[in-house]
Design a protein around this motif. Sequence first.
Motif, short mmCIF file in Angstrom:
data_model
loop_
_atom_site.label_atom_id
_atom_site.label_comp_id
_atom_site.label_asym_id
_atom_site.label_seq_id
_atom_site.Cartn_x
_atom_site.Cartn_y
_atom_site.Cartn_z
N GLY A 51 -37.41 7.57 5.25
CA GLY A 51 -36.69 8.65 4.56
C GLY A 51 -36.03 8.12 3.32
N ILE A 52 -34.74 8.33 3.20
CA ILE A 52 -34.01 7.85 2.03
C ILE A 52 -32.81 7.03 2.51
CG2 ILE A 52 -32.61 8.53 0.01
CD1 ILE A 52 -35.60 9.05 -0.42
N GLY A 53 -32.55 5.96 1.82
CA GLY A 53 -31.44 5.07 2.16
C GLY A 53 -31.90 3.65 1.98
N ARG A 73 -35.93 13.40 6.57
CA ARG A 73 -37.11 14.13 7.03
C ARG A 73 -38.25 13.24 7.49
NH1 ARG A 73 -33.33 17.69 7.24
NH2 ARG A 73 -32.47 18.16 5.21
N ALA A 74 -38.02 11.94 7.57
CA ALA A 74 -39.12 11.03 7.91
C ALA A 74 -39.81 11.44 9.21
CB ALA A 74 -38.59 9.60 8.01
N ILE A 75 -39.03 11.78 10.22
CA ILE A 75 -39.63 12.14 11.52
C ILE A 75 -40.50 13.39 11.39
CG2 ILE A 75 -39.09 13.02 13.84
CD1 ILE A 75 -36.82 11.03 14.00
N GLY A 97 -27.55 7.19 8.93
CA GLY A 97 -27.22 8.48 8.31
C GLY A 97 -28.46 9.36 8.21
N ASP A 98 -29.53 8.74 7.78
CA ASP A 98 -30.81 9.43 7.61
C ASP A 98 -31.28 10.08 8.92
OD1 ASP A 98 -32.99 9.83 5.72
OD2 ASP A 98 -34.19 8.47 6.95
N ALA A 101 -27.64 12.08 10.92
CA ALA A 101 -26.83 13.12 10.25
C ALA A 101 -27.79 14.16 9.68
CB ALA A 101 -25.97 12.50 9.17
N ILE A 102 -28.28 13.92 8.49
CA ILE A 102 -29.15 14.91 7.83
C ILE A 102 -30.44 15.14 8.62
CG2 ILE A 102 -30.17 13.21 6.23
CD1 ILE A 102 -30.12 15.46 4.08
N GLY A 103 -30.90 14.11 9.32
CA GLY A 103 -32.17 14.26 10.07
C GLY A 103 -31.97 14.41 11.56
N GLY A 104 -30.75 14.66 12.00
CA GLY A 104 -30.46 14.72 13.44
C GLY A 104 -31.28 15.75 14.18
N ASN A 105 -31.50 16.88 13.54
CA ASN A 105 -32.27 17.95 14.19
C ASN A 105 -33.71 17.51 14.47
OD1 ASN A 105 -32.26 20.56 15.23
ND2 ASN A 105 -33.19 21.41 13.39
#
Lengths: 279, 206, 376
Positions: A51-53, A73-75, A97-98, A101-105
Amino acid sequence: MASELIDKYMRPEHLPHIWCPGCGNGIIMRDVAQAIENLGLDHDKVVIVSGIGCSSRAAGYMDFNTIHTTHGRAIAFATGIKLANPELNVIVLAGDGDISAIGGNHLIHAARRNIGITVVVFNNNIYGMTGGQYSPTTPRGEKGTTAPYGNIDRSFDIAGLAYGAGASFAARGSAYHVQQTISYIQQGISHKGFSIIDVAAICPTYYGRKNKKGSAVDMMKYQRDNAVMQDKAVTMTAEELKGKVIIGVLAQVNYPEFTKEYQKIIDRLGREAEERERK
Amino acid sequence: MSASKKTEVKEVKKTATKAPAKTTATKAERTKMEIRLTGSGGQGVILATIILAEAGVEAGKFVAQSQAYGPEARGGSCKAEVIIDEKPIGFTKVEKPTFFMALTQKALDQYAPGLSKHCIVLLDSSLETPECLLANKVYKAPILESAIKEVGKAMTANIVAVGAINAILNLVSDEDLHTAVMSHVPKGTEELNEKALKVGMKLIKK
Amino acid sequence: MGKTVLMQGNEAVVEGAIAAGMRFYAGYPITPSTEIAEQSAVRLPQVGGKFIQMEDEISSMAATIGASAAGVKAMTASSGPGFSLKQENLGYACITEIPCVVVDVQRSGPSTGLPTSPSQADVMQAKWGTHGDHPVIALSPSSVRETYDLIIRAFNLSEKYRTPVIFLMDEIVGHLREGIEIPDPKDLEIINRPVKKFAKQNGLPYHVEEGEWVPTMLPFGQGQRYHITGLAHGESGFPTNDNATAGKLVRRLIDKVEKNYDDIVQCEEVMCDDADVVVVCFGGTARAAQSAIEQAREKGIKAGMFRPITVWPFPGRELEKLSKKVKKIVVAEHNDGQILLEVQRVVKNNCKVDFVGKIDGSVLTPPVILSKIEEE
């Protein structure tokens, strides 16, 4: 050995990497490469998705089919790749974080689906790329640039979260515990279903400095001296586990894997269509 | 195949310039059926219009079927429409219904004011005819009751209605209608729906 | 030509897409596009394809791109709120040049708005929704039959130009059922992405051959390893901070669409040859406009219709020519004036430009358009 591994699995022309001196990411990236080497996977059938980071830059350094996607969104990208071509070994490299947090869902739903991808988390307890903001795994009371008075959030246990959501393989490693971590990643890749290896990384530049953790060497020593194996950890109280680095396989269960189950539907429909034609 | 810089293939633009449709338009007005069916969600009025559209297609006509509904899956008011014409259909929504059906009082009260005297109206017998209804031809038929008592299943009311509507309008042959109904009802309910269709046809005295 | 069948616009999207070679769909339920997901769920496994209901719109877009990177033609569909959520990854598909088709069955907004009511207010979002300068191809059908044909074209353009194509539908066409003849698959032109191995391992996956606009593409897992990133990149595919390289990339991304105007842009002119007044409209609105111009002709007004089939790029050259011949243009759309801006930009002072729109979720009817045509 290390240089052979670099020649075989890295893209030397894109090294040195952008990570800070003392960063744990390089060690974890090497662990992933070593696990792939140990398993003898077909080089061309491995896809690395990030993803990003900071940690997500690993994809660019590794000599596979690599795709550096959008933040969190990597997953989800990996899910599309795996379902489109289940032959591929799809490995997601992501930061805390990736992924949480933002990708937890996406994390919890990929775990629930039990799609056969492997997620390796470079968990350094901070947003490094943007300069040291607190993340979902920053311990309560610790500092970040956006938690100047101490973090009042409770932190996520990413491996536990994924297991709770249905991941069929969940383990924890650390930057210090190289052999164990390689083994867990190997087990995760071999596992038929969603696997996650949450690896404690170290970020001396932001997390370390903000929270007076000393040098990179001090932070590695901390991992060494405060490690508790999973088997032992289950016998300890929350109070006793405070500040400990838990290592080991949290869970390994056999559930039906998503892409295999989907293929069964395709096969069944194919058979039914054939039967109809015969009639 | 490739997006090459050299081979700039100019695709032929679709430039359909039709002759003014002066004479056909007036003729079309006579053949164009604008059907609006109303009721409450779950009564199957949408499926009824789909079946009528399907029958229209079977009969080689142009059709346009659409619907408007609220957020409720069941119970909200529901309006479904189908236009059946001999020539290609422009505007796809019903403007001046030539046929209107209501299965609930709420739907009838809502839509009755917009109906002209030329519109043929079919109402369930349980409904009260509002004063504002101008239509010259109003049929009342026990659609809902027949579905329960004669067919034995309330949910076949829409198929009863389809039978009644075709008996009034003679849109398509009984055969085309039967084919259309059969292609849209769930497996195992064919007999029941066949019965419903027949019951519906008989509700209208020729 | 086969048998005529009754089909809904949303179903035609799926049937046409499968005919075009779509074998992957990722989506999330949303009115009024849900039938596209439902039909894909039924049909794809029947043809050996894959359907997945993702956890949200963002991941649906991501999975679609991922599947395409693995070599499978992929599509996702949504409506306003979901289309908003897809925007970031839509930009990712633009910069990484991964083909895919994104369907937006427009509904009334803003926000949740009127979920079951028609609208055409995502025109500008389709062009500018994702951040940064980027190419846009957006197609808009006005009948069920055209939906079938045009979704095939959407895939063809996406594959040929390696860019996401937006299929800008509206509720009017999405939920409309009409009888259509399904073409024989043998008669269809199907374009597949330019697949080619690179000269060497870790070669130049984004190298564009002389005289071409797009690089060839090798799906993941086919024997050559390379890197894809949403960061600015050169022909090696690896990130760069070099301004010249970044500028060259964005220039080519835009130009591969803009400079192929003749190959991409389509529009329809109806009764325009002798027209004094022309209605400019797209998608489902064209059905009302068609009736309106016929009624105007009956009244002795020489009316015609100009319909962009590719909303983006906008068929400005054709409209400009037309605007020099007519007295008045009436722009009709289900929004507060979006295509209107393009029309004004193109037409300038060549003729009068009038507007009739809808923002309340109801449908523009022929009489409303007709009265605008009749207005002095």
